[in-house]
Scaffold this motif. Sequence first.
Motif, PDB file in Angstrom:
ATOM      1  N   ALA A  53       8.003  10.380   1.233  1.00 12.05           N
ATOM      2  CA  ALA A  53       8.164   9.178   2.057  1.00 12.05           C
ATOM      3  C   ALA A  53       9.193   8.246   1.416  1.00 12.05           C
ATOM      4  O   ALA A  53       9.350   8.209   0.199  1.00 12.05           O
ATOM      5  CB  ALA A  53       6.831   8.465   2.217  1.00 12.05           C
ATOM      6  N   ILE A  54       9.891   7.477   2.263  1.00 15.90           N
ATOM      7  CA  ILE A  54      10.934   6.556   1.791  1.00 15.90           C
ATOM      8  C   ILE A  54      10.711   5.192   2.424  1.00 15.90           C
ATOM      9  O   ILE A  54      10.446   5.084   3.630  1.00 15.90           O
ATOM     10  CB  ILE A  54      12.337   7.070   2.165  1.00 15.90           C
ATOM     11  CG1 ILE A  54      12.583   8.442   1.536  1.00 15.90           C
ATOM     12  CG2 ILE A  54      13.412   6.083   1.728  1.00 15.90           C
ATOM     13  CD1 ILE A  54      13.849   9.105   2.039  1.00 15.90           C
ATOM     14  N   ILE A  55      10.827   4.154   1.599  1.00 17.81           N
ATOM     15  CA  ILE A  55      10.684   2.791   2.110  1.00 17.81           C
ATOM     16  C   ILE A  55      12.059   2.152   2.271  1.00 17.81           C
ATOM     17  O   ILE A  55      12.887   2.172   1.358  1.00 17.81           O
ATOM     18  CB  ILE A  55       9.803   1.942   1.164  1.00 17.81           C
ATOM     19  CG1 ILE A  55       8.336   2.333   1.328  1.00 17.81           C
ATOM     20  CG2 ILE A  55       9.978   0.450   1.437  1.00 17.81           C
ATOM     21  CD1 ILE A  55       7.381   1.547   0.478  1.00 17.81           C
ATOM     22  N   ASP A  56      12.287   1.601   3.445  1.00 22.58           N
ATOM     23  CA  ASP A  56      13.509   0.852   3.724  1.00 22.58           C
ATOM     24  C   ASP A  56      13.123  -0.625   3.814  1.00 22.58           C
ATOM     25  O   ASP A  56      12.652  -1.099   4.853  1.00 22.58           O
ATOM     26  CB  ASP A  56      14.128   1.327   5.041  1.00 22.58           C
ATOM     27  CG  ASP A  56      15.462   0.643   5.349  1.00 22.58           C
ATOM     28  OD1 ASP A  56      15.725  -0.419   4.752  1.00 22.58           O
ATOM     29  OD2 ASP A  56      16.210   1.156   6.197  1.00 22.58           O
ATOM     30  N   GLN A  57      13.298  -1.340   2.716  1.00 25.19           N
ATOM     31  CA  GLN A  57      12.875  -2.736   2.668  1.00 25.19           C
ATOM     32  C   GLN A  57      13.766  -3.647   3.511  1.00 25.19           C
ATOM     33  O   GLN A  57      13.307  -4.694   3.980  1.00 25.19           O
ATOM     34  CB  GLN A  57      12.858  -3.227   1.216  1.00 25.19           C
ATOM     35  CG  GLN A  57      11.753  -2.588   0.377  1.00 25.19           C
ATOM     36  CD  GLN A  57      11.746  -3.116  -1.044  1.00 25.19           C
ATOM     37  OE1 GLN A  57      12.797  -3.201  -1.675  1.00 25.19           O
ATOM     38  NE2 GLN A  57      10.565  -3.463  -1.541  1.00 25.19           N
ATOM     39  N   VAL A  58      15.008  -3.254   3.692  1.00 21.57           N
ATOM     40  CA  VAL A  58      15.936  -4.072   4.482  1.00 21.57           C
ATOM     41  C   VAL A  58      15.496  -4.122   5.942  1.00 21.57           C
ATOM     42  O   VAL A  58      15.360  -5.191   6.545  1.00 21.57           O
ATOM     43  CB  VAL A  58      17.383  -3.541   4.379  1.00 21.57           C
ATOM     44  CG1 VAL A  58      18.308  -4.350   5.284  1.00 21.57           C
ATOM     45  CG2 VAL A  58      17.848  -3.601   2.922  1.00 21.57           C
ATOM     46  N   ASP A  59      15.258  -2.931   6.513  1.00 18.13           N
ATOM     47  CA  ASP A  59      14.852  -2.856   7.928  1.00 18.13           C
ATOM     48  C   ASP A  59      13.338  -2.941   8.106  1.00 18.13           C
ATOM     49  O   ASP A  59      12.858  -3.052   9.239  1.00 18.13           O
ATOM     50  CB  ASP A  59      15.369  -1.567   8.557  1.00 18.13           C
ATOM     51  CG  ASP A  59      16.894  -1.543   8.652  1.00 18.13           C
ATOM     52  OD1 ASP A  59      17.470  -2.637   8.800  1.00 18.13           O
ATOM     53  OD2 ASP A  59      17.469  -0.442   8.561  1.00 18.13           O
ATOM     54  N   GLY A  60      12.611  -2.857   6.997  1.00 19.17           N
ATOM     55  CA  GLY A  60      11.157  -2.975   7.093  1.00 19.17           C
ATOM     56  C   GLY A  60      10.486  -1.750   7.679  1.00 19.17           C
ATOM     57  O   GLY A  60       9.593  -1.872   8.525  1.00 19.17           O
ATOM     58  N   PHE A  61      10.901  -0.575   7.242  1.00 20.22           N
ATOM     59  CA  PHE A  61      10.337   0.675   7.755  1.00 20.22           C
ATOM     60  C   PHE A  61       9.905   1.578   6.601  1.00 20.22           C
ATOM     61  O   PHE A  61      10.460   1.498   5.497  1.00 20.22           O
ATOM     62  CB  PHE A  61      11.383   1.423   8.597  1.00 20.22           C
ATOM     63  CG  PHE A  61      11.396   1.033  10.041  1.00 20.22           C
ATOM     64  CD1 PHE A  61      10.733   1.780  11.003  1.00 20.22           C
ATOM     65  CD2 PHE A  61      12.078  -0.117  10.455  1.00 20.22           C
ATOM     66  CE1 PHE A  61      10.748   1.414  12.331  1.00 20.22           C
ATOM     67  CE2 PHE A  61      12.108  -0.495  11.781  1.00 20.22           C
ATOM     68  CZ  PHE A  61      11.440   0.278  12.730  1.00 20.22           C
ATOM     69  N   VAL A  62       8.941   2.438   6.882  1.00 19.50           N
ATOM     70  CA  VAL A  62       8.622   3.533   5.980  1.00 19.50           C
ATOM     71  C   VAL A  62       8.857   4.821   6.771  1.00 19.50           C
ATOM     72  O   VAL A  62       8.424   4.958   7.917  1.00 19.50           O
ATOM     73  CB  VAL A  62       7.171   3.460   5.441  1.00 19.50           C
ATOM     74  CG1 VAL A  62       6.148   3.406   6.561  1.00 19.50           C
ATOM     75  CG2 VAL A  62       6.872   4.657   4.525  1.00 19.50           C
ATOM     76  N   THR A  63       9.605   5.731   6.162  1.00 19.55           N
ATOM     77  CA  THR A  63       9.939   7.006   6.811  1.00 19.55           C
ATOM     78  C   THR A  63       9.169   8.120   6.134  1.00 19.55           C
ATOM     79  O   THR A  63       9.147   8.231   4.913  1.00 19.55           O
ATOM     80  CB  THR A  63      11.444   7.292   6.697  1.00 19.55           C
ATOM     81  OG1 THR A  63      12.158   6.215   7.316  1.00 19.55           O
ATOM     82  CG2 THR A  63      11.803   8.604   7.383  1.00 19.55           C
TER      83      THR A  63
ATOM     84  N   VAL B 108       0.839  -1.205   0.000  1.00 19.21           N
ATOM     85  CA  VAL B 108       0.000   0.000   0.000  1.00 19.21           C
ATOM     86  C   VAL B 108       0.874   1.255   0.000  1.00 19.21           C
ATOM     87  O   VAL B 108       0.681   2.174  -0.801  1.00 19.21           O
ATOM     88  CB  VAL B 108      -0.952   0.011   1.220  1.00 19.21           C
ATOM     89  CG1 VAL B 108      -1.636   1.370   1.355  1.00 19.21           C
ATOM     90  CG2 VAL B 108      -1.999  -1.086   1.094  1.00 19.21           C
ATOM     91  N   ALA B 109       1.858   1.293   0.912  1.00 12.80           N
ATOM     92  CA  ALA B 109       2.738   2.459   1.005  1.00 12.80           C
ATOM     93  C   ALA B 109       3.549   2.636  -0.280  1.00 12.80           C
ATOM     94  O   ALA B 109       3.705   3.757  -0.787  1.00 12.80           O
ATOM     95  CB  ALA B 109       3.671   2.305   2.204  1.00 12.80           C
ATOM     96  N   SER B 110       4.036   1.537  -0.828  1.00 15.20           N
ATOM     97  CA  SER B 110       4.836   1.599  -2.051  1.00 15.20           C
ATOM     98  C   SER B 110       4.024   2.143  -3.220  1.00 15.20           C
ATOM     99  O   SER B 110       4.501   2.975  -4.002  1.00 15.20           O
ATOM    100  CB  SER B 110       5.359   0.196  -2.383  1.00 15.20           C
ATOM    101  OG  SER B 110       6.087   0.217  -3.596  1.00 15.20           O
ATOM    102  N   THR B 111       2.783   1.672  -3.342  1.00 20.02           N
ATOM    103  CA  THR B 111       1.899   2.142  -4.423  1.00 20.02           C
ATOM    104  C   THR B 111       1.623   3.628  -4.291  1.00 20.02           C
ATOM    105  O   THR B 111       1.666   4.374  -5.275  1.00 20.02           O
ATOM    106  CB  THR B 111       0.574   1.359  -4.415  1.00 20.02           C
ATOM    107  OG1 THR B 111       0.843  -0.029  -4.602  1.00 20.02           O
ATOM    108  CG2 THR B 111      -0.353   1.853  -5.518  1.00 20.02           C
TER     109      THR B 111
END
Length: 393
Positions: free
Chosen positions: A345-355, A332-335
Motif C-alpha cells: 500500500a502507498i500513502i499519497d499525503q498531498v492528495d489524501g489517498f491510500v492506494t 492507522v494506515a500509515s502505522t
Amino acid sequence: MDVAKELSGLSGSKEEQYKELFNKIEAAADVPAMITLCEYVVGGKGGDTSTVVKDVVEYFITRLNEFGFQPCVEIGTALLTQLSSNASSFERQINLCADCVATSYLLNRKFDEAIGLFARVKFEGMSKEFEAHVYVKVAQAELGNGNSDRADTFINKAGHLVRTNRDVSNNNKILLKYKVCYAQLRDANGQFLIAARHYYGLSQADGMTDRESPLRAACICAIVAPAGPMRNNMLSTLYKDERTSRFDKIKPVVYPVLEKMFMGKIVRPSELEDFKELLSEHHFRQNADGSTVFSRAIMDHNVLSAGKLYANISFTELATLLGIEAEEAESVASTMISEDRLKGAIIDQVDGFVTFPHVEEKLLQWDSNVDQACAVLNGLVDSIQTKHPHLIE
C-alpha cells in the motif's frame, strides 16, 4: 451435636473413629462441632500418637477441600490457628491447610486473602508437584489482582518445574492448570496471538472437560489481535475447525464475527454489540493514540478489508468507513504500512489517498516475472546452441 459426648464414647484405635465422627458432623453441617473436634485431635487430648493425629488432620483437610466457601474458610482458619500453635510438629499439615483455605478464597475471587495465605506455605519437605501447584495458584491470584508482572514471576517458576521435573510434567492436572494460567496471562498482557495458540491447544488437550471455553477464548483473542498474516493464519485455523460453528458458546455471537474476519469482510459497529459483552476489561485497554485494543483491531481489519474492495480510497472515505476522523484514518494506515501489515500500500499525503495493491496489479507483476524467466531461459538455450551445436539436434 454434643461432640464431648461423642468423643467420650471412643476407645481403642481412634483414627477411623475420628474420621467417621467428622463425616457425621459434616452431614449435620455443624461448623462449631467440627472446630471442636479439630481442636480435640490437634491438641492431643485423645492421647493419640503423632502419626495418628497427622493422618486424621490431613483427612480433615481433604474433606474441607470439598466444602463450600464459608464453612471451608471458618473451619480451615480455626484449624490453621490450632496447628500453628505447634508449628514445628505440623509443618506439612500447615502447608496443606493454608493451601486449602487460600484456594477457597481464590475460587471466590478474594485475591488478597488468597495471596496472604499462600505466602505462609513453605516448600521444604513438600513434593515438587505441590510446589508447582501452589506457584500456579499464586499466579492466578496475582493475575486476578491485576499484578501481571508478579503473576509472570510465579508462572515462570511453575514453568521451570514443568520443564525440569518429570513428576510435575507427568501430572496432567497440574499441567493443564499451568497451561490455562499461562494462556490467561498472555491474554491479559495483550499478547493475543500467543494466547490464542495456547487456548486453541487447550481446546484439544486430553483431560480438558470443558473444551468449549478455551476455544471461545482463542477465537476472541484472534479477533482482537493486530491485523496481519499471523493473525490471518490463526483465523483460518479457527474458522476451519468445525467446532466453532457448532459449540453453543461460540456459534450465536462469536462465530459470525470470526467468519467475517476470516472472509476479509468489513465489520460494522452494529454487528459487534453482543460480541463486546464477552470481552474482558483488558480488551478495552487504551492505546497511546486514545483508541482501545479492541477498536484498533477492528479498524485495522477494516482497513485490510477496504484494500480488497478499493484500488484506492481517500482518507475522508476511509475515515467514514472506520468511524473516525480523517487524520486518524491516515495514522492507522500509515502505522500498518510501517509495521508491514499492509504490504504494497502507498500513502499519497498531498492528495489524501491510500492506494492498495490490487489483484490485477499482482497478476501483471506475475506475468512480467514469467516473461523475464522465459527470456533468461531462451538466452541460455541460444548460448548452449552456439557453443555446443551437437547437443541441439
